[in-house]
Design a protein around this motif. Structure first.
Motif, PDB file in Angstrom:
ATOM      1  N   LYS A 156       0.347  -1.460  -0.053  1.00 42.56           N
ATOM      2  CA  LYS A 156       0.174   0.151   0.099  1.00 42.56           C
ATOM      3  C   LYS A 156       0.999   1.527   0.256  1.00 42.56           C
ATOM      4  O   LYS A 156       1.623   1.733   0.453  1.00 42.56           O
ATOM      5  N   VAL A 157       0.609   1.900  -0.836  1.00 41.24           N
ATOM      6  CA  VAL A 157       1.060   3.461  -0.764  1.00 41.24           C
ATOM      7  C   VAL A 157       0.698   4.448  -1.231  1.00 41.24           C
ATOM      8  O   VAL A 157      -0.233   4.017  -1.126  1.00 41.24           O
ATOM      9  N   ARG A 158       1.138   5.899  -0.667  1.00 38.94           N
ATOM     10  CA  ARG A 158       0.540   6.960  -0.889  1.00 38.94           C
ATOM     11  C   ARG A 158       0.853   7.836  -1.788  1.00 38.94           C
ATOM     12  O   ARG A 158       2.374   8.188  -1.131  1.00 38.94           O
ATOM     13  N   ILE A 159       0.405   8.404  -3.213  1.00 44.98           N
ATOM     14  CA  ILE A 159       0.535   9.313  -3.411  1.00 44.98           C
ATOM     15  C   ILE A 159       0.294  10.645  -3.170  1.00 44.98           C
ATOM     16  O   ILE A 159      -1.269  11.540  -2.715  1.00 44.98           O
ATOM     17  N   THR A 160       0.602  11.909  -2.645  1.00 46.05           N
ATOM     18  CA  THR A 160       0.398  13.209  -2.026  1.00 46.05           C
ATOM     19  C   THR A 160       0.913  14.361  -3.476  1.00 46.05           C
ATOM     20  O   THR A 160       2.297  14.249  -3.983  1.00 46.05           O
ATOM     21  N   THR A 161      -0.308  14.647  -3.599  1.00 45.07           N
ATOM     22  CA  THR A 161      -0.214  15.602  -4.405  1.00 45.07           C
ATOM     23  C   THR A 161      -0.513  17.132  -4.145  1.00 45.07           C
ATOM     24  O   THR A 161      -1.092  17.484  -3.097  1.00 45.07           O
ATOM     25  N   ASP A 162      -0.960  18.321  -5.167  1.00 42.96           N
ATOM     26  CA  ASP A 162      -1.406  19.745  -5.062  1.00 42.96           C
ATOM     27  C   ASP A 162      -2.296  19.099  -5.362  1.00 42.96           C
ATOM     28  O   ASP A 162      -3.202  20.712  -4.219  1.00 42.96           O
ATOM     29  N   PHE A 163      -3.439  18.467  -5.506  1.00 37.56           N
ATOM     30  CA  PHE A 163      -4.952  18.357  -4.953  1.00 37.56           C
ATOM     31  C   PHE A 163      -5.540  17.149  -4.113  1.00 37.56           C
ATOM     32  O   PHE A 163      -6.268  17.736  -3.369  1.00 37.56           O
ATOM     33  N   GLY A 164      -4.025  16.619  -3.256  1.00 38.57           N
ATOM     34  CA  GLY A 164      -4.841  16.213  -2.511  1.00 38.57           C
ATOM     35  C   GLY A 164      -4.432  14.128  -2.680  1.00 38.57           C
ATOM     36  O   GLY A 164      -2.854  14.767  -3.162  1.00 38.57           O
ATOM     37  N   GLU A 165      -4.514  14.106  -1.347  1.00 41.93           N
ATOM     38  CA  GLU A 165      -4.037  12.159  -1.287  1.00 41.93           C
ATOM     39  C   GLU A 165      -4.834  10.908  -2.344  1.00 41.93           C
ATOM     40  O   GLU A 165      -5.526  10.970  -2.121  1.00 41.93           O
ATOM     41  N   ILE A 166      -4.130  10.234  -2.545  1.00 47.63           N
ATOM     42  CA  ILE A 166      -4.202   9.077  -2.979  1.00 47.63           C
ATOM     43  C   ILE A 166      -3.583   7.805  -3.126  1.00 47.63           C
ATOM     44  O   ILE A 166      -2.377   7.924  -2.658  1.00 47.63           O
ATOM     45  N   ASP A 167      -4.713   6.824  -2.248  1.00 45.50           N
ATOM     46  CA  ASP A 167      -3.708   6.153  -1.394  1.00 45.50           C
ATOM     47  C   ASP A 167      -4.571   4.688  -2.657  1.00 45.50           C
ATOM     48  O   ASP A 167      -4.848   4.484  -3.116  1.00 45.50           O
ATOM     49  N   ILE A 168      -3.551   3.874  -2.883  1.00 45.99           N
ATOM     50  CA  ILE A 168      -2.797   2.254  -3.699  1.00 45.99           C
ATOM     51  C   ILE A 168      -2.674   1.833  -3.098  1.00 45.99           C
ATOM     52  O   ILE A 168      -1.880   1.424  -1.790  1.00 45.99           O
ATOM     53  N   LEU A 169      -3.471   0.462  -3.457  1.00 42.46           N
ATOM     54  CA  LEU A 169      -3.350  -1.141  -2.436  1.00 42.46           C
ATOM     55  C   LEU A 169      -3.102  -1.889  -4.456  1.00 42.46           C
ATOM     56  O   LEU A 169      -2.982  -1.374  -5.836  1.00 42.46           O
TER      57      LEU A 169
END
Length: 235
Positions: free
Chosen positions: A75-88
């Motif tokens: 599981k990873v978390r992508i932090t962007t200018d628009f918020g977070e996206i969690d990915i399995l």
């Protein structure tokens, strides 16, 4: 007689004054010792030993086969200018999962961008025109990953997949440094069989939708850069 003596005394003092000699000037010759002659040694820079090999098409598969045995995070978390996206990340696509975890631990994705945006289709990330990121990629290696498309996964909305690595790539080998997220509401099933799905969004599809709304140029590059600030492992 006394008068004669009195006259001689001053002459005697004058004679003594003449005989005084100036103090000798000693010439001091300073010779450099052998140590002083030597130039100062320059500090030698010792490059740290690599923790992993320089990756190529010849060794990448063997490396990730071993790497995935000892790095089970998914599981990873992508932090962007628009918020977070969690990915399995899917364990079934072990090479692609291991590759993404490896690059995350190398901080490769930090300060990359979502560089291709097609609203109601996909957002694609992992590339950038930043020279620092290009140097990181050059240090890690140059390699492609084989397709792994027979695991039953479909390009549903929220699927995380890997694009092809080159234009002249008839087998559609995957580019390890890039990924795309399907944003289309009813999926992008025409991509099935050509691109490896190795994960899915489990939180943050609203962020994906917001990124997809950004205005782009004719090359589908956003007019205002959409940065991936960091990617981190959460499990």
């Amino acid at each position: 007689m006394r008068f004669v003596l009195l006259c001689l005394i001053p002459l005697l003092f004058l004679n003594c004054e003449d005989k005084k000699t100036e103090p000798k000037k000693t010439s001091k010759i300073v010779q450099n010792t052998s140590e002083e002659k030597k130039e100062a040694k320059k500090d030698s820079v010792i490059e740290p030993e690599r923790e992993y090999p320089f990756l190529t098409d010849d060794n990448a598969m063997e490396f990730f086969l071993e790497y995935e045995k000892h790095n089970k995070e998914n599981k990873v978390r992508i932090t962007t200018d628009f918020g977070e996206i969690d990915i399995l990340l899917f364990n079934e696509t072990k090479f692609h999962r291991a590759n993404f975890i490896f690059l995350t631990k190398q901080s490769y994705f930090d300060n990359t961008q979502f560089y291709r945006i097609v609203n109601n289709f996909i957002i694609q990330g992992g590339n950038t025109d930043d020279a620092k990121v290009k140097r990181k990629r050059k240090k890690i290696g140059k390699y492609l990953l084989p397709k792994d498309t027979k695991r039953g996964f479909k390009h549903h909305r929220g699927a995380v997949s890997m694009p092809s690595g080159a234009i002249k790539n008839p087998y559609k080998l995957a580019s390890p440094y890039q990924f795309f997220i399907v944003q289309k509401k009813d999926g992008a099933y025409h991509l099935d069989g050509d691109y490896t799905i190795f994960g899915k969004v489990i939180r943050g599809m609203d962020v994906v939708d917001e990124i997809a709304k950004q205005e782009t140029d004719n090359a589908e590059w956003p007019l205002h850069n959409v940065y991936i600030k960091k990617v981190e492992i959460i499990e």
